[in-house]
Design a protein around this motif. Structure first.
Motif, PDB file in Angstrom:
ATOM      1  N   THR A  85     -16.846   7.024  25.328  1.00  0.00           N
ATOM      2  CA  THR A  85     -18.268   6.673  25.317  1.00  0.00           C
ATOM      3  C   THR A  85     -18.585   5.617  24.267  1.00  0.00           C
ATOM      4  OG1 THR A  85     -18.738   8.968  25.909  1.00  0.00           O
ATOM      5  CG2 THR A  85     -20.601   7.630  25.217  1.00  0.00           C
ATOM      6  N   VAL A  86     -19.430   4.675  24.661  1.00  0.00           N
ATOM      7  CA  VAL A  86     -19.986   3.654  23.778  1.00  0.00           C
ATOM      8  C   VAL A  86     -21.500   3.789  23.857  1.00  0.00           C
ATOM      9  CG1 VAL A  86     -20.287   1.165  23.483  1.00  0.00           C
ATOM     10  CG2 VAL A  86     -18.053   2.068  24.114  1.00  0.00           C
ATOM     11  N   THR A  87     -22.170   3.792  22.697  1.00  0.00           N
ATOM     12  CA  THR A  87     -23.621   3.924  22.678  1.00  0.00           C
ATOM     13  C   THR A  87     -24.259   2.676  22.080  1.00  0.00           C
ATOM     14  OG1 THR A  87     -23.457   6.319  22.443  1.00  0.00           O
ATOM     15  CG2 THR A  87     -25.569   5.322  21.876  1.00  0.00           C
ATOM     16  N   VAL A  88     -25.052   1.985  22.877  1.00  0.00           N
ATOM     17  CA  VAL A  88     -25.806   0.819  22.410  1.00  0.00           C
ATOM     18  C   VAL A  88     -27.066   1.346  21.741  1.00  0.00           C
ATOM     19  CG1 VAL A  88     -26.997  -1.301  23.084  1.00  0.00           C
ATOM     20  CG2 VAL A  88     -24.887  -0.608  24.277  1.00  0.00           C
ATOM     21  N   THR A  89     -27.283   0.958  20.482  1.00  0.00           N
ATOM     22  CA  THR A  89     -28.418   1.494  19.732  1.00  0.00           C
ATOM     23  C   THR A  89     -29.540   0.484  19.523  1.00  0.00           C
ATOM     24  OG1 THR A  89     -27.369   0.938  17.625  1.00  0.00           O
ATOM     25  CG2 THR A  89     -26.961   3.151  18.510  1.00  0.00           C
ATOM     26  N   ALA A  90     -29.246  -0.813  19.647  1.00  0.00           N
ATOM     27  CA  ALA A  90     -30.286  -1.826  19.436  1.00  0.00           C
ATOM     28  C   ALA A  90     -29.864  -3.137  20.089  1.00  0.00           C
ATOM     29  CB  ALA A  90     -30.523  -2.043  17.949  1.00  0.00           C
ATOM     30  N   VAL A  91     -30.858  -3.902  20.525  1.00  0.00           N
ATOM     31  CA  VAL A  91     -30.622  -5.229  21.086  1.00  0.00           C
ATOM     32  C   VAL A  91     -31.664  -6.163  20.487  1.00  0.00           C
ATOM     33  CG1 VAL A  91     -30.402  -6.617  23.183  1.00  0.00           C
ATOM     34  CG2 VAL A  91     -29.846  -4.169  23.252  1.00  0.00           C
ATOM     35  N   ARG A  92     -31.220  -7.287  19.964  1.00  0.00           N
ATOM     36  CA  ARG A  92     -32.121  -8.259  19.347  1.00  0.00           C
ATOM     37  C   ARG A  92     -31.823  -9.650  19.869  1.00  0.00           C
ATOM     38  NH1 ARG A  92     -33.964  -4.232  18.000  1.00  0.00           N
ATOM     39  NH2 ARG A  92     -34.450  -3.419  15.954  1.00  0.00           N
ATOM     40  N   HIS A  93     -32.842 -10.493  19.855  1.00  0.00           N
ATOM     41  CA  HIS A  93     -32.619 -11.915  20.061  1.00  0.00           C
ATOM     42  C   HIS A  93     -31.985 -12.433  18.778  1.00  0.00           C
ATOM     43  CE1 HIS A  93     -33.389 -16.198  20.587  1.00  0.00           C
ATOM     44  NE2 HIS A  93     -33.408 -15.907  21.878  1.00  0.00           N
ATOM     45  N   GLN A  94     -31.105 -13.400  18.876  1.00  0.00           N
ATOM     46  CA  GLN A  94     -30.390 -13.884  17.701  1.00  0.00           C
ATOM     47  C   GLN A  94     -31.307 -14.495  16.650  1.00  0.00           C
ATOM     48  OE1 GLN A  94     -27.150 -16.404  18.916  1.00  0.00           O
ATOM     49  NE2 GLN A  94     -26.034 -14.719  19.849  1.00  0.00           N
ATOM     50  N   ARG A  95     -32.494 -14.879  17.033  1.00  0.00           N
ATOM     51  CA  ARG A  95     -33.429 -15.460  16.064  1.00  0.00           C
ATOM     52  C   ARG A  95     -34.371 -14.436  15.447  1.00  0.00           C
ATOM     53  NH1 ARG A  95     -34.826 -21.036  19.275  1.00  0.00           N
ATOM     54  NH2 ARG A  95     -32.741 -21.899  19.096  1.00  0.00           N
ATOM     55  N   GLU A  96     -34.235 -13.176  15.844  1.00  0.00           N
ATOM     56  CA  GLU A  96     -35.039 -12.107  15.256  1.00  0.00           C
ATOM     57  C   GLU A  96     -34.430 -11.634  13.953  1.00  0.00           C
ATOM     58  OE1 GLU A  96     -37.028  -8.954  17.859  1.00  0.00           O
ATOM     59  OE2 GLU A  96     -35.290  -9.582  19.040  1.00  0.00           O
ATOM     60  N   GLU A  97     -35.213 -10.832  13.224  1.00  0.00           N
ATOM     61  CA  GLU A  97     -34.680 -10.199  12.031  1.00  0.00           C
ATOM     62  C   GLU A  97     -33.650  -9.159  12.431  1.00  0.00           C
ATOM     63  OE1 GLU A  97     -37.639  -8.671   9.400  1.00  0.00           O
ATOM     64  OE2 GLU A  97     -38.904 -10.426   9.661  1.00  0.00           O
ATOM     65  N   ASP A  98     -32.887  -8.670  11.446  1.00  0.00           N
ATOM     66  CA  ASP A  98     -31.842  -7.683  11.707  1.00  0.00           C
ATOM     67  C   ASP A  98     -32.384  -6.399  12.305  1.00  0.00           C
ATOM     68  OD1 ASP A  98     -29.402  -8.752  11.267  1.00  0.00           O
ATOM     69  OD2 ASP A  98     -29.203  -8.078   9.224  1.00  0.00           O
ATOM     70  N   TYR A  99     -31.465  -5.535  12.660  1.00  0.00           N
ATOM     71  CA  TYR A  99     -31.808  -4.230  13.192  1.00  0.00           C
ATOM     72  C   TYR A  99     -32.563  -3.433  12.133  1.00  0.00           C
ATOM     73  CZ  TYR A  99     -27.753  -5.691  15.898  1.00  0.00           C
ATOM     74  OH  TYR A  99     -26.862  -6.409  16.638  1.00  0.00           O
ATOM     75  N   HIS A 100     -33.402  -2.532  12.585  1.00  0.00           N
ATOM     76  CA  HIS A 100     -34.128  -1.690  11.628  1.00  0.00           C
ATOM     77  C   HIS A 100     -33.729  -0.246  11.805  1.00  0.00           C
ATOM     78  CE1 HIS A 100     -36.474  -2.257  15.277  1.00  0.00           C
ATOM     79  NE2 HIS A 100     -37.035  -1.086  15.083  1.00  0.00           N
TER      80      HIS A 100
END
Length: 100
Positions: A85-100
């Protein structure tokens, strides 16, 4: 070996937010962005360790996948839970700030 790719509720909200942002400007681009993200998630189903280690995490099981799209793209944070199993926890545009 094939991995099941799961998305957390937060990751699904991220996809909705990214789609909503783009659909207001260009429906075709919004659809193509989701297709690019889905293709990237397919890579996770058979080769998650090929993605770069997430720098802010202390475990090699946390990774990021770069998803090219247009002039920049997206970044998805995920954890390799186990051998199945792999769990994706966040998706961001590359120009957004980091994950929170």
């Amino acid at each position: 070996m094939t991995y099941k790719v799961r998305l957390t509720a937060e990751a699904l909200k991220d996809l909705d937010r990214l789609y909503d942002f783009l659909v207001k400007r260009d429906l075709d681009a919004a659809e193509r962005s989701l297709a690019a993200i889905e293709r990237a998630f397919e890579l996770l189903s058979y080769s998650p360790f090929s993605c770069r280690k997430a720098l802010l995490q202390n475990s090699p099981r946390w990774r990021e996948i770069l998803i090219p799209f247009g002039h920049s793209g997206y970044v998805a944070l995920f954890e390799i839970d186990d051998g199945r199993t792999v769990t994706v926890t966040a998706v961001r545009h590359q120009r957004e700030e980091d994950y929170h």
